[in-house]
Design a protein around this motif. Structure first.
Motif, mmCIF file in Angstrom:
data_model
loop_
_atom_site.group_PDB
_atom_site.id
_atom_site.type_symbol
_atom_site.label_atom_id
_atom_site.label_comp_id
_atom_site.label_asym_id
_atom_site.label_seq_id
_atom_site.Cartn_x
_atom_site.Cartn_y
_atom_site.Cartn_z
ATOM 1 N N ASP A 1 8.760 -11.479 -9.508
ATOM 2 C CA ASP A 1 10.113 -11.888 -9.125
ATOM 3 C C ASP A 1 11.578 -12.300 -9.946
ATOM 4 O OD1 ASP A 1 8.090 -14.472 -10.251
ATOM 5 O OD2 ASP A 1 9.339 -15.002 -8.839
ATOM 6 N N THR B 1 12.241 -14.446 -10.445
ATOM 7 C CA THR B 1 13.210 -15.837 -9.324
ATOM 8 C C THR B 1 11.948 -17.708 -10.124
ATOM 9 O OG1 THR B 1 11.949 -16.101 -7.704
ATOM 10 C CG2 THR B 1 13.515 -14.777 -7.724
ATOM 11 N N GLY B 2 10.351 -17.357 -10.556
ATOM 12 C CA GLY B 2 9.783 -18.455 -11.247
ATOM 13 C C GLY B 2 9.144 -18.451 -9.689
ATOM 14 N N MET B 3 8.136 -17.261 -9.274
ATOM 15 C CA MET B 3 7.617 -17.376 -8.986
ATOM 16 C C MET B 3 6.381 -17.386 -9.087
ATOM 17 S SD MET B 3 5.231 -16.037 -5.832
ATOM 18 C CE MET B 3 6.810 -14.678 -5.742
ATOM 19 N N VAL C 1 13.294 -17.950 -15.682
ATOM 20 C CA VAL C 1 14.080 -19.899 -15.390
ATOM 21 C C VAL C 1 14.455 -20.344 -15.855
ATOM 22 C CG1 VAL C 1 13.450 -19.233 -12.579
ATOM 23 C CG2 VAL C 1 12.391 -21.098 -14.052
ATOM 24 N N LEU D 1 20.020 -13.985 -12.701
ATOM 25 C CA LEU D 1 18.466 -14.460 -13.153
ATOM 26 C C LEU D 1 19.371 -14.330 -13.891
ATOM 27 C CD1 LEU D 1 15.882 -12.126 -11.211
ATOM 28 C CD2 LEU D 1 17.388 -13.533 -9.968
ATOM 29 N N GLY D 2 17.862 -15.636 -14.738
ATOM 30 C CA GLY D 2 17.825 -16.433 -15.913
ATOM 31 C C GLY D 2 18.702 -17.567 -16.422
#
Lengths: 469, 283
Positions: B217, B219-221, B242, B89-90
């Protein structure tokens, strides 16, 4: 003889005073007798106006006719021909603006309680069926579905029933998307979502959790892996904030975060692993269904007082009427025509190490009045100068919508998005990329579960046509 | 389920593990992170990737025991499994155009700084590393840094090993001596990164900081990992999961990030103590 009562059989619910303190389901469902009695209100119209109001075209008069005969399993079989998630839809669909809004009985009196009957049938099936699912013969084609929310599950279910080998990729650790992280237990028990997912798995659908498409794998890699078509149902994305001072104070949440902590991470339990702020006074900013969910969750977590703060009036409030009524019965206070201008925090200048520093102490709002209608015809709220006041709150939940997630767009060449970041699709749910389809919130921005399911259905049909050529 | 293929205690509170996750191992780049859950109903915690072995399909993580979840994870052994592991991620650390870099790591942050230093070394950049620890017992990864750095300075706060003082001391010496770094990359406690930025400011050297806020999360939620950047006098909200975890150090509002990081400190202390007591009872 049809039942000519002008009103629906009421939905039994937990007493508001009791349910405001537990996470059990609010509505407890029809009994067999009530379901048959309600079914008898259906006139079985030849032209079936209700079906036209359903985004997934459930054969409504047909399944209701089965209920009249007491053949509940038969009713389920009719619903499941077109809907992959009947127990979910029966609970969260806004039937009042869809199937029920077209019901002839609604011309004089209340429409048939189609949603309540759908829920009854699905629950009856889940309680009585042995779980035997007929697995259709394979047609040899592989399809990947991105996201296990309502659009993805629907698309996967429809394709699996036609013999496709479908793999659903989910970023989180549990399948269900917004059905598990967003919609609270008291409105949609997670066991029901899990059951619907199990039914899909029994049909041969593979569900891979912990895979973030756009990171762990890209769309292009899915094709390299042998998938012949991809459906993107990745859902809504980053939460919007208001852009007012104080939104980074401790105690300010997006609705997504607040609900995810409670629903997905089970922060509502007695000794959770994941923390959430509870107790005190809570303000939820916004007037949609998500705002109602957040407010009612805050109440159940033990808040003393919960406010819905909305800048327009009750007439413009976008949440379903039923949700608003439930919230009011439970004691949520509606502060309408109020607009937040600043969130205030504790600050002890003498002691920067004071542990209370940086926590929310209140929210400054300004009173609004409705002015001229805007381009959509909604009357625009206008601030009344000098009417600021401070609402005494410890937690603020901001529920003013989301913006699409950038992960897939940024890693998929040739995938076009609109000015808001939503994926552009044609009427067949096809994106600008060959064999890549999309639907749900990733396309429309925040909308309803059933419209996402409708989009998943359209995409499944298009994918089938494309791969059958 | 994800298998722990190796476990190594680096110091009394820092543990290194390799986790079997072929898809993540194939993709992860320095600067990216993963999220894991130890068991069902466990919390999701982000940990930065400390290295990968694509052939073996494993991802290396290094973590400090700071709370209930890391305590639970520390009790898992080689051959055992954790429930969830997702990533990478990221955004990976930007390396383009950087020929001369100074890596400043503090404490367990050195675990994250190490793969970044290794990547620059691999790309042929000149790598100056400064790593700092509270004391000798907490020192980790000295040999690894030696191997990938053209120059390495080790600091301890109490002088119990190598030089005494914090990481900004040698950094200032380099800058005052006229060293021209293309970039300073700092990873460690927020307060340390804040001081590294302050030290670099008079010399106009770009500073990249690695932020590790509370996340769910990843994931940007959820928006829980948001932080405020001051961009040309304007406040901008960004999401570490993100948009980051790397940010321009001059723009980050560190005081706010530090405050937000303490949002659940009471809860965390309590659940950490409860978990520790549980393990004690088992023993």
């Amino acid at each position: 003889m049809p039942n000519m009562s002008l009103t629906k059989n009421p939905m039994p619910t937990q007493d508001p005073k009791v349910r405001a303190h537990n996470f059990n389901e609010v509505a407890t469902g029809y009994s067999d007798e009530t379901a048959v009695d309600e079914a008898l209100r259906c006139l079985n119209c030849k032209n079936m106006p209700c079906v036209a109001g359903c985004p997934v075209n459930i054969h409504i008069p047909e399944f209701i006719a089965k209920i009249k005969e007491g053949d509940f399993e038969g009713a389920y079989q009719i619903i499941s021909k077109t809907s992959s998630l009947p127990a979910v839809c029966g609970r969260v669909c806004p039937q009042e603006t869809q199937c029920e809004s077209k019901c002839v009985r609604g011309v004089k009196g209340e429409p048939v309680g189609i949603g309540r009957l759908e829920r009854f049938v699905a629950d009856w099936h889940n309680a009585h069926s042995a779980g035997n699912v007929e697995v259709p013969p394979s047609n040899g084609h592989k399809v990947a579905v991105v996201g296990s929310g309502p659009s993805g599950l629907t698309c996967a279910g429809d394709l699996a029933k036609k013999g496709y080998k479908v793999t659903v990729y989910e970023a989180l650790h549990t399948a269900g998307g917004v059905l598990v992280y967003g919609i609270p237990e008291f409105r949609l028990p997670k066991a029901i979502v899990a059951k619907e997912v199990e039914t899909l798995k029994a049909l041969g659908v593979d569900v891979e959790t912990n895979v973030v498409i756009g990171k762990t794998l890209t769309i292009d890699e899915l094709f390299e892996m042998g998938y012949e078509a991809v459906f993107v149902g990745s859902g809504a994305g980053l939460p919007n904030f208001m852009g007012i001072p104080g939104e980074s104070l401790k105690g300010v949440y997006s609705a997504n975060e607040f609900l995810t902590r409670s629903n997905l991470m089970k922060a509502y339990r007695e000794t959770p692993d994941t923390p959430i702020m509870k107790g005190g006074n809570v303000a939820v900013v916004g007037g949609g269904n998500v705002a109602m969910d957040a407010a009612r969750t805050a109440l159940r977590l033990g808040a003393d007082k919960v406010y819905i703060v909305y800048r327009r009036s009750m007439d413009e409030l976008p949440a379903r009427k039923e949700e608003v009524e439930h919230a009011q019965e439970e004691g949520i206070e509606f502060r309408l025509l109020n607009n937040p201008v600043e969130i205030l925090g504790y600050n002890n200048p003498d002691d920067p190490r004071d542990p209370k520093n940086g926590f929310v102490t209140g929210m400054k709002c300004i009173k609004m009045e409705l002015g001229e209608p805007d381009e959509k015809g909604r009357r625009r709220p206008v601030a009344i100068p000098g009417s600021e006041f401070v609402l005494d709150v410890d937690t603020v939940v901001i529920s003013i919508g989301t913006s699409p997630n950038p992960l897939i767009k940024d890693t998929t060449k040739g995938l076009e998005v609109n000015a808001h970041g939503g994926i552009i699709v044609n009427e067949d749910a096809l994106t600008s990329r060959n064999a890549v389809y999309a639907g749900g919130d990733a396309v429309t921005g925040a909308a309803t579960v059933i419209s996402a399911m409708g989009a998943g259905k359209v995409a499944a049909k298009s994918i089938d046509e494309y791969l059958s050529k | 389920m994800y298998k722990i293929t190796s476990k190594k205690v680096l110091n009394p509170t820092v543990i290194q593990m390799e986790i079997e996750s072929p898809l993540v191992a194939r993709k992860a780049k320095p600067g990216q992170f993963i999220i894991l859950r130890v068991d069902d109903d466990g919390e999701r915690i982000p940990l930065t990737v400390a290295g990968t072995n694509a052939d073996a399909g494993t991802v290396k993580i290094i973590f400090q025991i700071v709370g209930a979840t890391t305590e639970k994870l520390s009790h898992k052994n080689e051959g055992e499994y954790i429930t969830d592991f997702v990533g990478p991620l990221g955004v990976a650390t930007h390396t383009e155009g950087i020929k001369k870099v100074c890596i400043v790591g503090g404490g367990v942050g050195c675990a994250i700084a190490m793969p970044v230093a290794q990547e620059f070394h691999r790309l042929g950049a000149e790598v100056t590393s400064i790593i700092g620890f509270r004391n000798k017992d907490l020192l980790i990864l000295e040999d690894e840094f030696k191997a990938c750095s053209d120059r390495l300075t080790v600091m301890t706060d109490d002088g119990s090993y190598a030089r005494e003082g914090n990481v900004t001391v040698p950094l200032k010496e380099y800058l005052e001596a006229g060293e021209k770094f293309d970039m300073i990359i700092t990873i460690g406690p927020l307060i340390m990164m804040k001081f590294v930025v302050a030290a670099a400011k008079p010399f106009n050297v770009p500073v990249t900081v690695s932020m590790n806020p509370i996340m769910i999360d990843g994931t940007g939620m959820c928006g829980g990992c948001r932080l405020t950047l001051n961009k040309d006098g304007k406040k901008v909200t960004k999401f570490a999961c993100v948009d980051g975890p790397d940010f321009n150090g001059y723009e980050v509002d560190f005081d706010e990030a530090m405050s937000r990081g303490r949002m659940y400190s009471d809860f965390e202390r309590h659940s950490y103590e409860t978990t520790c007591n549980l393990f004690r009872e088992v023993k």
